[in-house]
Design a protein around this motif. Structure first.
Motif, PDB file in Angstrom:
ATOM      1  N   GLY A  11     -19.656   7.992  25.204  1.00  0.00           N
ATOM      2  CA  GLY A  11     -19.775   9.243  25.926  1.00  0.00           C
ATOM      3  C   GLY A  11     -19.045   9.252  27.253  1.00  0.00           C
ATOM      4  N   LEU A  12     -18.653   8.091  27.738  1.00  0.00           N
ATOM      5  CA  LEU A  12     -17.923   7.993  29.004  1.00  0.00           C
ATOM      6  C   LEU A  12     -16.418   7.908  28.810  1.00  0.00           C
ATOM      7  CD1 LEU A  12     -20.260   5.499  30.899  1.00  0.00           C
ATOM      8  CD2 LEU A  12     -20.179   7.983  31.102  1.00  0.00           C
ATOM      9  N   LEU A  13     -15.969   7.900  27.565  1.00  0.00           N
ATOM     10  CA  LEU A  13     -14.545   7.827  27.270  1.00  0.00           C
ATOM     11  C   LEU A  13     -14.012   9.219  26.937  1.00  0.00           C
ATOM     12  CD1 LEU A  13     -14.609   4.614  25.027  1.00  0.00           C
ATOM     13  CD2 LEU A  13     -13.994   4.760  27.452  1.00  0.00           C
ATOM     14  N   THR A  14     -12.746   9.447  27.275  1.00  0.00           N
ATOM     15  CA  THR A  14     -12.185  10.786  27.099  1.00  0.00           C
ATOM     16  C   THR A  14     -10.981  10.848  26.178  1.00  0.00           C
ATOM     17  OG1 THR A  14     -10.764  10.510  29.048  1.00  0.00           O
ATOM     18  CG2 THR A  14     -12.949  11.447  29.406  1.00  0.00           C
ATOM     19  N   HIS A  15     -10.329   9.723  25.908  1.00  0.00           N
ATOM     20  CA  HIS A  15      -9.087   9.730  25.148  1.00  0.00           C
ATOM     21  C   HIS A  15      -9.259   8.906  23.882  1.00  0.00           C
ATOM     22  CE1 HIS A  15      -4.802   9.055  24.185  1.00  0.00           C
ATOM     23  NE2 HIS A  15      -4.615  10.197  24.819  1.00  0.00           N
ATOM     24  N   HIS A  16      -8.590   9.318  22.810  1.00  0.00           N
ATOM     25  CA  HIS A  16      -8.739   8.609  21.536  1.00  0.00           C
ATOM     26  C   HIS A  16      -8.254   7.172  21.618  1.00  0.00           C
ATOM     27  CE1 HIS A  16      -4.491   9.804  21.285  1.00  0.00           C
ATOM     28  NE2 HIS A  16      -4.356   8.797  20.463  1.00  0.00           N
ATOM     29  N   ALA A  17      -7.338   6.866  22.550  1.00  0.00           N
ATOM     30  CA  ALA A  17      -6.792   5.511  22.661  1.00  0.00           C
ATOM     31  C   ALA A  17      -7.664   4.591  23.502  1.00  0.00           C
ATOM     32  CB  ALA A  17      -5.384   5.564  23.252  1.00  0.00           C
ATOM     33  N   ASP A  18      -8.705   5.119  24.141  1.00  0.00           N
ATOM     34  CA  ASP A  18      -9.593   4.283  24.938  1.00  0.00           C
ATOM     35  C   ASP A  18     -10.351   3.314  24.041  1.00  0.00           C
ATOM     36  OD1 ASP A  18      -8.746   5.640  27.179  1.00  0.00           O
ATOM     37  OD2 ASP A  18     -10.452   7.025  27.196  1.00  0.00           O
ATOM     38  N   LEU A  19     -10.974   2.326  24.649  1.00  0.00           N
ATOM     39  CA  LEU A  19     -11.622   1.266  23.881  1.00  0.00           C
ATOM     40  C   LEU A  19     -13.107   1.180  24.182  1.00  0.00           C
ATOM     41  CD1 LEU A  19      -9.064  -1.694  24.045  1.00  0.00           C
ATOM     42  CD2 LEU A  19      -9.526  -0.131  22.157  1.00  0.00           C
ATOM     43  N   LEU A  20     -13.885   0.985  23.119  1.00  0.00           N
ATOM     44  CA  LEU A  20     -15.319   0.762  23.207  1.00  0.00           C
ATOM     45  C   LEU A  20     -15.586  -0.683  22.811  1.00  0.00           C
ATOM     46  CD1 LEU A  20     -18.148   1.958  23.657  1.00  0.00           C
ATOM     47  CD2 LEU A  20     -18.140   2.644  21.246  1.00  0.00           C
ATOM     48  N   LEU A  21     -16.088  -1.473  23.732  1.00  0.00           N
ATOM     49  CA  LEU A  21     -16.375  -2.886  23.510  1.00  0.00           C
ATOM     50  C   LEU A  21     -17.877  -3.105  23.572  1.00  0.00           C
ATOM     51  CD1 LEU A  21     -13.336  -2.868  24.190  1.00  0.00           C
ATOM     52  CD2 LEU A  21     -13.713  -4.878  25.629  1.00  0.00           C
ATOM     53  N   SER A  22     -18.319  -4.219  23.031  1.00  0.00           N
ATOM     54  CA  SER A  22     -19.735  -4.572  23.129  1.00  0.00           C
ATOM     55  C   SER A  22     -19.884  -6.080  23.129  1.00  0.00           C
ATOM     56  CB  SER A  22     -20.542  -3.967  21.975  1.00  0.00           C
ATOM     57  OG  SER A  22     -21.935  -4.166  22.168  1.00  0.00           O
ATOM     58  N   THR A  23     -20.868  -6.552  23.867  1.00  0.00           N
ATOM     59  CA  THR A  23     -21.231  -7.962  23.861  1.00  0.00           C
ATOM     60  C   THR A  23     -22.741  -8.050  24.015  1.00  0.00           C
ATOM     61  OG1 THR A  23     -20.750 -10.145  24.830  1.00  0.00           O
ATOM     62  CG2 THR A  23     -20.947  -8.287  26.358  1.00  0.00           C
ATOM     63  N   ASP A  24     -23.259  -9.270  24.071  1.00  0.00           N
ATOM     64  CA  ASP A  24     -24.695  -9.491  24.214  1.00  0.00           C
ATOM     65  C   ASP A  24     -25.020  -9.939  25.631  1.00  0.00           C
ATOM     66  OD1 ASP A  24     -25.237  -8.846  21.548  1.00  0.00           O
ATOM     67  OD2 ASP A  24     -24.823 -10.904  20.893  1.00  0.00           O
ATOM     68  N   ALA A  25     -26.242  -9.688  26.066  1.00  0.00           N
ATOM     69  CA  ALA A  25     -26.626  -9.983  27.440  1.00  0.00           C
ATOM     70  C   ALA A  25     -26.761 -11.475  27.712  1.00  0.00           C
ATOM     71  CB  ALA A  25     -27.934  -9.275  27.783  1.00  0.00           C
ATOM     72  N   ASP A  26     -26.827 -12.293  26.669  1.00  0.00           N
ATOM     73  CA  ASP A  26     -26.888 -13.752  26.864  1.00  0.00           C
ATOM     74  C   ASP A  26     -25.514 -14.395  26.669  1.00  0.00           C
ATOM     75  OD1 ASP A  26     -26.692 -13.354  24.121  1.00  0.00           O
ATOM     76  OD2 ASP A  26     -27.922 -15.101  23.627  1.00  0.00           O
ATOM     77  N   THR A  27     -24.462 -13.614  26.850  1.00  0.00           N
ATOM     78  CA  THR A  27     -23.097 -14.059  26.549  1.00  0.00           C
ATOM     79  C   THR A  27     -22.191 -13.880  27.755  1.00  0.00           C
ATOM     80  OG1 THR A  27     -23.338 -13.523  24.198  1.00  0.00           O
ATOM     81  CG2 THR A  27     -21.082 -13.625  25.063  1.00  0.00           C
ATOM     82  N   ASN A  28     -21.307 -14.847  27.989  1.00  0.00           N
ATOM     83  CA  ASN A  28     -20.282 -14.757  29.022  1.00  0.00           C
ATOM     84  C   ASN A  28     -18.920 -14.608  28.349  1.00  0.00           C
ATOM     85  OD1 ASN A  28     -22.356 -15.257  30.778  1.00  0.00           O
ATOM     86  ND2 ASN A  28     -21.694 -17.311  31.347  1.00  0.00           N
ATOM     87  N   VAL A  29     -18.240 -13.515  28.600  1.00  0.00           N
ATOM     88  CA  VAL A  29     -16.907 -13.337  28.018  1.00  0.00           C
ATOM     89  C   VAL A  29     -15.903 -14.152  28.817  1.00  0.00           C
ATOM     90  CG1 VAL A  29     -17.561 -11.020  27.274  1.00  0.00           C
ATOM     91  CG2 VAL A  29     -16.270 -11.311  29.411  1.00  0.00           C
ATOM     92  N   SER A  30     -14.801 -14.532  28.180  1.00  0.00           N
ATOM     93  CA  SER A  30     -13.728 -15.234  28.889  1.00  0.00           C
ATOM     94  C   SER A  30     -13.023 -14.261  29.825  1.00  0.00           C
ATOM     95  CB  SER A  30     -12.735 -15.839  27.900  1.00  0.00           C
ATOM     96  OG  SER A  30     -12.147 -14.820  27.120  1.00  0.00           O
ATOM     97  N   ALA A  31     -12.348 -14.778  30.828  1.00  0.00           N
ATOM     98  CA  ALA A  31     -11.709 -13.932  31.831  1.00  0.00           C
ATOM     99  C   ALA A  31     -10.611 -13.061  31.239  1.00  0.00           C
ATOM    100  CB  ALA A  31     -11.143 -14.800  32.963  1.00  0.00           C
ATOM    101  N   ASP A  32     -10.013 -13.489  30.125  1.00  0.00           N
ATOM    102  CA  ASP A  32      -8.945 -12.698  29.507  1.00  0.00           C
ATOM    103  C   ASP A  32      -9.435 -11.886  28.306  1.00  0.00           C
ATOM    104  OD1 ASP A  32      -9.420 -14.767  27.766  1.00  0.00           O
ATOM    105  OD2 ASP A  32      -7.358 -15.518  27.725  1.00  0.00           O
TER     106      ASP A  32
END
Length: 366
Positions: free
Chosen positions: A103-124
């Motif tokens: 709901g916060l995205l406006t363009h079809h090319a935007d990206l929706l990501l998801s992760t878990d609260a007990d997870t640390n994503v890598s910097a890249d």
């Protein structure tokens, strides 16, 4: 809403706005580390990033963390909800978080990501996902390794068992990737599809009508729905997250239950959804007698090594041998590497917990 970057206003890799959905259920032990890692990834990416945390029925310090946390690069949008009794499960928790992000995205090319609260994503993490989407993919399933601090707390026996499982599943990944070639998803790749690292274009999320809401395995169901609508899913090895090894989880039948079972079971007890090589590569031939135990797992690893050696002898290699982080390695952004010999070359020691089912590796615990 997040306004997307306009063409020409930023480098190509930073033109897509990104919303990152996190379902949160009593995660005060890990949440701050999760948010800080996402903020670092947003800084590395350089585009507009909003973190959307959906706290559901939290009774610990989660709300205090969300109230007081101040990001440097991203923005934070969070809500606290109480799910109805019939919807208090992983499926609806993630669906609500994803819908809020979309709901916060406006363009079809935007990206929706998801992760878990007990997870640390890598910097890249964000930057690499964007690169794979820019290459023409509709969705990206990242791979999950384990947090070093959590591994240390499990003890030597548990780490050895998880490392054996990681080596075995990586060998199966290699063999399956050679047998089931997909032009958009070639080796090197993995077969893990978990909630710790999900990415889908805004356009594809709208096309599929939102995320499915099964009580368990909602992550797998989402990728299945994307494929059912003609979407391309990439499983790259360079999109990495580091998740907990906790043995008391939030979703029944999930990663925590699997880790607990692997750690405590007798050495000769059947391993849950872990089968001999032939059955793992040909699910139609699998039967209960093909289940492995920790006593028979070393022989299965050697069998897989032999098959890999034979494929390297009789077929021209499609890619150069590569190395990846085993489960015992450090979870640093600068990837530490350790060689693991398979036949006459090096094949990755895949340091993943919450591994994909070897009989149908698109299907994993929630």
């Amino acid at each position: 809403m997040i306004a997307s970057f306009k063409p020409g206003s930023s480098p190509p890799y930073a033109r897509r706005a990104v919303a990152i959905a996190i379902p949160v259920k009593n995660e005060d032990q890990y949440l701050l580390g999760c948010l800080d890692a996402l903020d670092r990834a947003a800084g590395r990416y350089g585009g507009k990033v909003v973190i959307v945390a959906m706290a559901n029925d939290c009774t610990d310090g989660t709300i205090d963390i969300l109230t007081n946390w101040r990001p440097t690069h991203a923005t934070l949008a969070w809500s606290a909800v109480s799910l109805l009794p019939g919807a208090r499960h992983a499926g609806w928790a993630r669906r609500l978080a994803l819908d809020a992000g979309a709901g916060l995205l406006t363009h079809h090319a935007d990206l929706l990501l998801s992760t878990d609260a007990d997870t640390n994503v890598s910097a890249d993490w964000i930057a690499r996902i964007v690169a794979h989407v820019d290459a023409g993919n509709d969705a990206v399933a990242g791979r999950a390794l384990t947090l070093r601090s959590d591994r240390a707390s499990l003890g030597a026996t548990a780490r050895r068992r998880l490392d054996q499982l990681g080596r075995y599943y990586t060998a199966l990944d290699y063999l399956r990737a050679r047998a089931e070639t997909e032009a958009h998803d070639p080796w090197p790749r993995h077969f893990y599809e978990g909630g710790a690292s999900i990415a889908v274009t805004h356009a594809m999320y709208r096309r599929i009508g939102g995320a499915p809401t099964p009580p368990v395995a909602e992550d797998r169901a989402l990728f299945d729905r994307i494929r059912a609508h003609g979407g391309q899913v990439r499983h790259p090895l360079d999109v990495r997250v580091f998740t907990s090894c906790r043995i008391s989880g939030r979703a029944p039948g999930g990663m925590a239950d699997a880790v607990a079972r692997w750690i405590d079971q007798p050495v000769d007890a059947p391993l849950h959804e872990t089968y001999a090589v032939t059955a793992a590569l040909d699910p139609s031939s699998a039967n209960p007698g093909d289940q492995l135990s920790f006593a028979t797992l070393p022989d299965a690893i050697r069998e897989a090594q032999t098959l890999i050696r034979l494929t390297r002898v009789f077929q021209a290699p499609e890619v150069e041998p590569i190395r990846f982080v085993p489960i015992a390695a450090n979870d640093r952004d600068a990837v530490a590497e350790r060689s693991v010999q398979f036949g006459n070359g090096v094949v990755p020691a895949f340091g993943i917990v919450g591994l994909a089912d070897p009989v149908d590796q698109h299907h994993i615990p929630a």
